[in-house]
Design a protein around this motif. Sequence first.
Motif, short mmCIF file in Angstrom:
data_model
loop_
_atom_site.label_atom_id
_atom_site.label_comp_id
_atom_site.label_asym_id
_atom_site.label_seq_id
_atom_site.Cartn_x
_atom_site.Cartn_y
_atom_site.Cartn_z
N LEU A 1 38.21 43.39 44.06
CA LEU A 1 37.95 42.17 44.55
C LEU A 1 38.76 41.70 43.20
CD1 LEU A 1 34.48 41.32 44.49
CD2 LEU A 1 35.88 39.85 42.63
N ILE A 2 39.54 41.54 42.24
CA ILE A 2 39.84 40.74 41.96
C ILE A 2 41.40 40.64 42.12
CG2 ILE A 2 41.07 40.17 39.44
CD1 ILE A 2 38.35 41.87 37.59
N LEU B 1 42.36 41.10 45.08
CA LEU B 1 41.99 40.00 46.48
C LEU B 1 41.88 38.96 46.18
CD1 LEU B 1 42.72 40.82 49.46
CD2 LEU B 1 40.51 40.89 49.63
N ALA B 2 41.09 38.22 45.09
CA ALA B 2 40.73 36.96 44.63
C ALA B 2 41.78 36.64 44.00
CB ALA B 2 39.85 36.99 43.37
N ILE C 1 44.40 35.17 46.99
CA ILE C 1 44.44 34.33 47.25
C ILE C 1 44.61 33.21 47.02
CG2 ILE C 1 41.94 33.03 48.01
CD1 ILE C 1 41.08 35.15 49.41
#
Lengths: 231, 529, 209
Positions: free
Chosen positions: C7-8, C10-11, C14
């Motif tokens: 999650l981290i 990918l964030a 982005i």
Amino acid sequence: MSGKNEHPEDFGTGARDLQEHFEPHELKNPIPWPLIAIAATLAIWGGATLLFDARATTTGRDALLAQGRPEMTPSLVETAAQEGDAAAARSAALYDSYCATCHQTNGAGVRGAVPPLDGSEYVLADAALPVSILLRGLSGPIVVDGEVYDARMPTWHATLGDEEIAGIVTHVRGAWSNDAGPVSAEQVAATRAALSAELDRPWAGGAELFDAFGEFSETMADDQPEEPRAQ
Amino acid sequence: MVFTIGTLVLVSFAVSLMALVVLIWAISRSDLQLDQHDADTIFEAEARPAGFDDPSERTEDTRSPIGIGGEDLHPAASRQAVLFMLGMATLWLVIGSVFGLMASFKLHMPDWLNDWAPLTFGRVRTMHLNLVAYGWATAGGVGLALWLIPTIFGTHLRLPRLALLGGVLLNIAVAGGVTAIGSGWTDGLEWLEIPWQFDILFAIGALCLVVPLLATARHRQVHHIYVTGWYYLGAMIWFPVLFVVANIPGLHVGAQQAAVNWWFAHNVLGLWLTPLGVGAAYYLLPRIIGKPIYSYRLSLVGFWALALFYSQVGIHHLIGGPIPTWVVTLSVVQSVMMFIPVIAVAINQHPLWMGNLSAFRASVPLRFVAIGALLYTAASFQGSLEALRSMNSVTHFTHYTVGHAHLGAYGFVSLVLFGGFYYVVPRLLGRVWPMSWLMHAHFWLVTVGFAIYFVSLSIGGWLQGQAMLDPARDFLASMELTIPYLTGRSIGGTLMLLGHFAFAINLVAILAGRGAERMPLAAAPQPGE
Amino acid sequence: MNRALPLILLATTILVFATVFLVILPAGQIRSAAIPEGLEPYDAAETRGRAQYVSLGCVYCHSQQPRAPEQAPDTARGWGRPSTASDYAFDSPHLLGTMRTGPDLLNIGARMPSRAWQLTHLYQPRAIHPTSIMPSYPFLFETKPEAAAGDVLVQLPPEYRPEDGSVVVARPEALDLVAYLVGLDRTYPAATPDLRDNGYAEAREGEAE
């Protein structure tokens, strides 16, 4: 749900309705189709906007290039030069460098601080009046277009020659909405000679001008302050 | 050049879209192993029955969260860090809104308090912004996160001392930075005024807060990271990156600096304050009502689409300005795409509280959070529309945008924080709010006050923008016509400030030990109004 | 969504992606442009005056970015041609602004070149425009019984003069600020017309809704 038992009034029909509404949906269709439809529409709109703007980029650049020199208040110097009148162009340039700082390029002056020249009765009166204001300057209250200004205009007789003053006054009398006749260097020389002794003393305001030049305007006589206020 | 750049823009947009499509596809195929049951994580993380839960007025609900293994999730050290952040946030809110109100009055009483440079409009307004953005919203949002992350992860806060140190540094940086701004020492960029020397302190403080939160996430005792956790984890990563890149002194100049400025300033709203607020709302709404959100899978779309689209919207602040068309257009398009995550969040949150209106009436914290969530939808829709070129020409440069900014930062973030404070503090202290009438007064003062505020500025700003676009009207007319609306804003603002005083007094009282203590469940008074 | 690390990552990806498009690429494009002829660096007084402008927060009410005629009547108001990125080559911090509570000031020096006017207006805007809501800046000026040699007097209408007959003179801060203001003049021909938002240049139908 324990809350149901404790607070029947808090979880009444609304809560049950909600349960019925979302339980069946969630397993089959986690994302409502209208949302997907909206997303698709927005995506198409977005792509179209990007394409349109890519075209606009080119158009806008060309427009700015074609514009070349920016149109601020259209330069009086340029306008006059285009008309092929070299003398007028020179006068406009003189106005820009000596007068426009305070009276502005559009002759509107500055509200509360600098009287307008556009439409001013002092400018449009007998040519000797504006010429003598330029020669001697002004220091005292003056009413222009119904407004009192505490004028402090520089004395120009030492800085500017007859021809230059004639050019500036001619320019101001013909610029914007003004429509008064030109002034010649000879007229300026005559006024200069007539004022000779007092050239270094600025006019003490509208009242003194009125005394010196008589009734050049009917409306102004009553407007002028009785006594020039002490500085 | 045009071809290359145009292509790049299309690539950026296409990548965002493809990411979205892949996401939706993956969710539909259940590849992400996510189902509605995961929405119940918040009820399972702590040993506490699901059900209507309002500790603000009901002593039996004020128990501090206990993990599944019987662990107290908020031991003294953790409680201290949370309370410190919430207390400081409230202090900054009060001071910040005093400055805000002063700035508002100065716009229709321009000669008021002008003899001293620190009280000139340009500085008072800036102190207001920095106090409420970095003091109130940031400290308050992080304070809630310090309580919420351990609670949803079913474990105690790791490194609580480090978190407290981070909180102290952060608050010193805010105090120092705002004092500097008042004295005229500023970096001069909107949202980035705090001098970089204080920014270093601020960044270190933020880091000291992020590390314990990430460490806590690592030790989680639940099988699933609840949606609040995604928003919080995202925000914890995004904010430090944004803050450091934008504040490096001497790196940016001129129009390019403006691009960085708005990349930061909009992301600090979208990738920092928004996740803090949406994350808190995703917890508080179902928790207080006692029911899970509508569609848990949809929340995934909401989160990732926010990340994909919001991160590229900042340059819509420079529409019509000296920034290449392609960057501006990219931001315009991405701003409009923001409808997708916002609708996703709206579908998830609003049916929940709208279907439980009796709970909405019964609980002040819930009312704050629910209205905050509703205004998040409103602010985001409005923001997307304002980014359209045709609308932007009217509203940009006017007070309309000030109304919009407050709809987001106040109507959404602050109201959610208020609700969060009213929920969390009693559960930390084991006491209900001592003066519940002040809590009710707070609610009505700020909602009515803000309604007046927002309506005044929106109408006044719109008329101002139309006057500005009309070449036949003198520019002065566009300013003069706003005066009655600016006065209206001051009236609304006064009510809001009174509400903040009510809030602060209650907080001081509960911190000072007042308020009814929790009693054994059997002896608890029967609730009911 | 059960692991924090992906999650981290990918964030972060982005955000990096957005930064490339919103920060790095425009920076490359803007900073590769030459400084236009006609744009001078700020001199010492102007630099000090600019610092006053920044510190007093003038930017919160005044923009410095005239729009294109297709979008707004800025040029007709005398605010100048649409500005392009290279007009700001020497600006740090940038002062583009987001509000027009007051008029755009990018070309205020060309529009209001009078130092006397600027001083009067800073001392008391309402001496010139009675309805103005601009703050007065009395702390940039000094009131003395008599002007000393070298003092710059502020011309004021009678109702705004000190009642005891003393005079108002400009402090150096005011003179610096005015030096900056009257130096603001980007009326030279536009360089790099690509480096601005030309998105209004073409009337487009898709925008109506």
